[in-house]
Write an enzyme that holds these catalytic residues in place. Structure first.
Site, short mmCIF file in Angstrom:
data_model
loop_
_atom_site.label_atom_id
_atom_site.label_comp_id
_atom_site.label_asym_id
_atom_site.label_seq_id
_atom_site.Cartn_x
_atom_site.Cartn_y
_atom_site.Cartn_z
N HIS A 7 15.63 -5.29 12.17
CA HIS A 7 14.22 -5.12 12.51
C HIS A 7 13.67 -6.48 12.93
O HIS A 7 14.06 -7.51 12.35
CB HIS A 7 13.44 -4.63 11.29
CG HIS A 7 13.94 -3.33 10.72
ND1 HIS A 7 14.05 -3.11 9.36
CD2 HIS A 7 14.34 -2.19 11.33
CE1 HIS A 7 14.49 -1.87 9.15
NE2 HIS A 7 14.70 -1.30 10.34
N HIS A 53 5.82 -6.57 7.81
CA HIS A 53 5.65 -5.12 7.85
C HIS A 53 4.71 -4.75 9.00
O HIS A 53 3.93 -5.59 9.47
CB HIS A 53 5.13 -4.61 6.49
CG HIS A 53 6.18 -4.60 5.41
ND1 HIS A 53 6.37 -3.56 4.55
CD2 HIS A 53 7.13 -5.52 5.09
CE1 HIS A 53 7.38 -3.83 3.73
NE2 HIS A 53 7.85 -5.02 4.03
N ARG A 76 6.89 -4.42 -3.79
CA ARG A 76 6.13 -5.34 -2.94
C ARG A 76 5.23 -6.18 -3.84
O ARG A 76 4.21 -5.71 -4.31
CB ARG A 76 5.32 -4.54 -1.93
CG ARG A 76 6.20 -3.62 -1.07
CD ARG A 76 5.39 -2.76 -0.11
NE ARG A 76 6.29 -1.93 0.70
CZ ARG A 76 5.94 -1.28 1.81
NH1 ARG A 76 4.68 -1.35 2.25
NH2 ARG A 76 6.81 -0.56 2.49
N HIS A 82 9.01 -1.95 7.74
CA HIS A 82 9.31 -3.21 8.43
C HIS A 82 8.94 -3.08 9.91
O HIS A 82 9.19 -2.04 10.53
CB HIS A 82 10.81 -3.53 8.32
CG HIS A 82 11.26 -3.77 6.91
ND1 HIS A 82 12.54 -4.14 6.59
CD2 HIS A 82 10.59 -3.69 5.74
CE1 HIS A 82 12.63 -4.28 5.28
NE2 HIS A 82 11.45 -3.99 4.75
N HIS A 124 9.09 -9.55 -1.72
CA HIS A 124 9.57 -8.48 -2.59
C HIS A 124 10.09 -8.99 -3.94
O HIS A 124 10.41 -10.16 -4.10
CB HIS A 124 10.68 -7.70 -1.88
CG HIS A 124 10.16 -6.81 -0.80
ND1 HIS A 124 9.82 -5.51 -1.01
CD2 HIS A 124 9.87 -7.07 0.50
CE1 HIS A 124 9.36 -4.98 0.13
NE2 HIS A 124 9.39 -5.91 1.05
N ASP A 127 12.61 -8.56 9.97
CA ASP A 127 13.56 -8.95 8.93
C ASP A 127 13.73 -10.46 8.88
O ASP A 127 14.46 -11.04 9.69
CB ASP A 127 14.93 -8.29 9.19
CG ASP A 127 14.89 -6.78 9.02
OD1 ASP A 127 13.91 -6.28 8.45
OD2 ASP A 127 15.86 -6.13 9.46
N HIS A 169 17.89 -1.94 9.62
CA HIS A 169 17.62 -3.16 8.88
C HIS A 169 18.84 -4.08 8.88
O HIS A 169 19.98 -3.62 8.82
CB HIS A 169 17.25 -2.81 7.43
CG HIS A 169 16.93 -3.99 6.59
ND1 HIS A 169 15.72 -4.65 6.67
CD2 HIS A 169 17.67 -4.67 5.68
CE1 HIS A 169 15.73 -5.66 5.81
NE2 HIS A 169 16.90 -5.70 5.21
N HIS A 210 9.56 -10.05 4.59
CA HIS A 210 9.52 -9.27 5.83
C HIS A 210 8.14 -9.32 6.47
O HIS A 210 7.14 -9.52 5.79
CB HIS A 210 9.81 -7.78 5.57
CG HIS A 210 10.98 -7.53 4.69
ND1 HIS A 210 10.92 -6.77 3.56
CD2 HIS A 210 12.27 -7.97 4.80
CE1 HIS A 210 12.11 -6.74 2.99
NE2 HIS A 210 12.95 -7.46 3.71
CU LIG Z 1 9.34 -5.76 3.02
ZN LIG Z 2 14.04 -4.44 7.84
#
Ligand SMILES: [Cu+2]
Ligand SMILES: [Zn+2]
Ligand SMILES: *[C@@H]1O[C@H](CO)[C@@H](O)[C@H](O)[C@H]1NC(C)=O
Length: 155
Positions: free
Chosen positions: A80, A48, A143, A63, A120, A83, A71, A46
């Protein structure tokens, strides 16, 4: 002009990598990355919202979500902007990937510059897992590594 940016990912779990971005004019952004030290299999990736790593990857915020949606998967309308779905690590723990995405520009109001790339521990369920976190994080787990997206010399 082609704008270029890079994020150098580091973390505490032996995971590291590089993700580069390039955008020609107002076209989609090309993403090319290589991340090593992963467990084989799928890992959520992602953008962030914050480029703040004062507390490691934990301080990079949620995100990136300038449209205030839920999401989802990269190809979904409801997603998002940050994403980017999953990357796949091979048996050696290396994920090499290319993606093209129209929601992560390198300029303008919704630019991703100065924000962070996060990889992740677990697969991103793309909003469809039925978990209480599916609609916010894809339930992608910890993370592992992150890096701030900064400008590179443009082409
Ligand atoms: Cu993430
Ligand atoms: Zn997301
Ligand atoms: C974002 O969406 C949620 C849920 O639809 C809503 O409660 C919230 O007020 C929205 N926030 C903004 C800043 O629009």
């Amino acid at each position: 002009m082609v704008l270029k940016a890079v994020a150098v990912l580091t973390g505490t779990a032996g995971v590291s990598g590089t993700v580069t971005f390039s955008q020609d004019g107002s076209g989609p952004t090309q993403v090319v990355g290589k991340i090593t030290g992963l467990k084989p299999g799928l890992h959520g990736l992602h953008i962030h919202a914050l480029g703040d790593t004062t507390n490691g990857c934990m301080s990079t915020g949620p995100h990136f979500n300038p449209k205030n949606l839920s999401h989802g998967a990269p190809e979904d309308k409801e997603r998002h902007a940050g994403d980017l779905g999953n990357v796949v690590a091979n048996a050696a723990g290396v994920a090499e990937f290319t993606k093209t995405d129209a929601q992560i520009p390198l300029a303008g109001a919704d630019s991703i510059l100065g924000r962070a790339v996060v990889v992740h521990a677990d697969p991103d369920d793309l909003g469809k897992g039925g978990h209480e976190l599916s609609k916010t994080t894809g339930n992608a787990g910890g993370r592992l590594a992150c890096g701030v997206i900064g400008l590179q010399a443009s082409a």
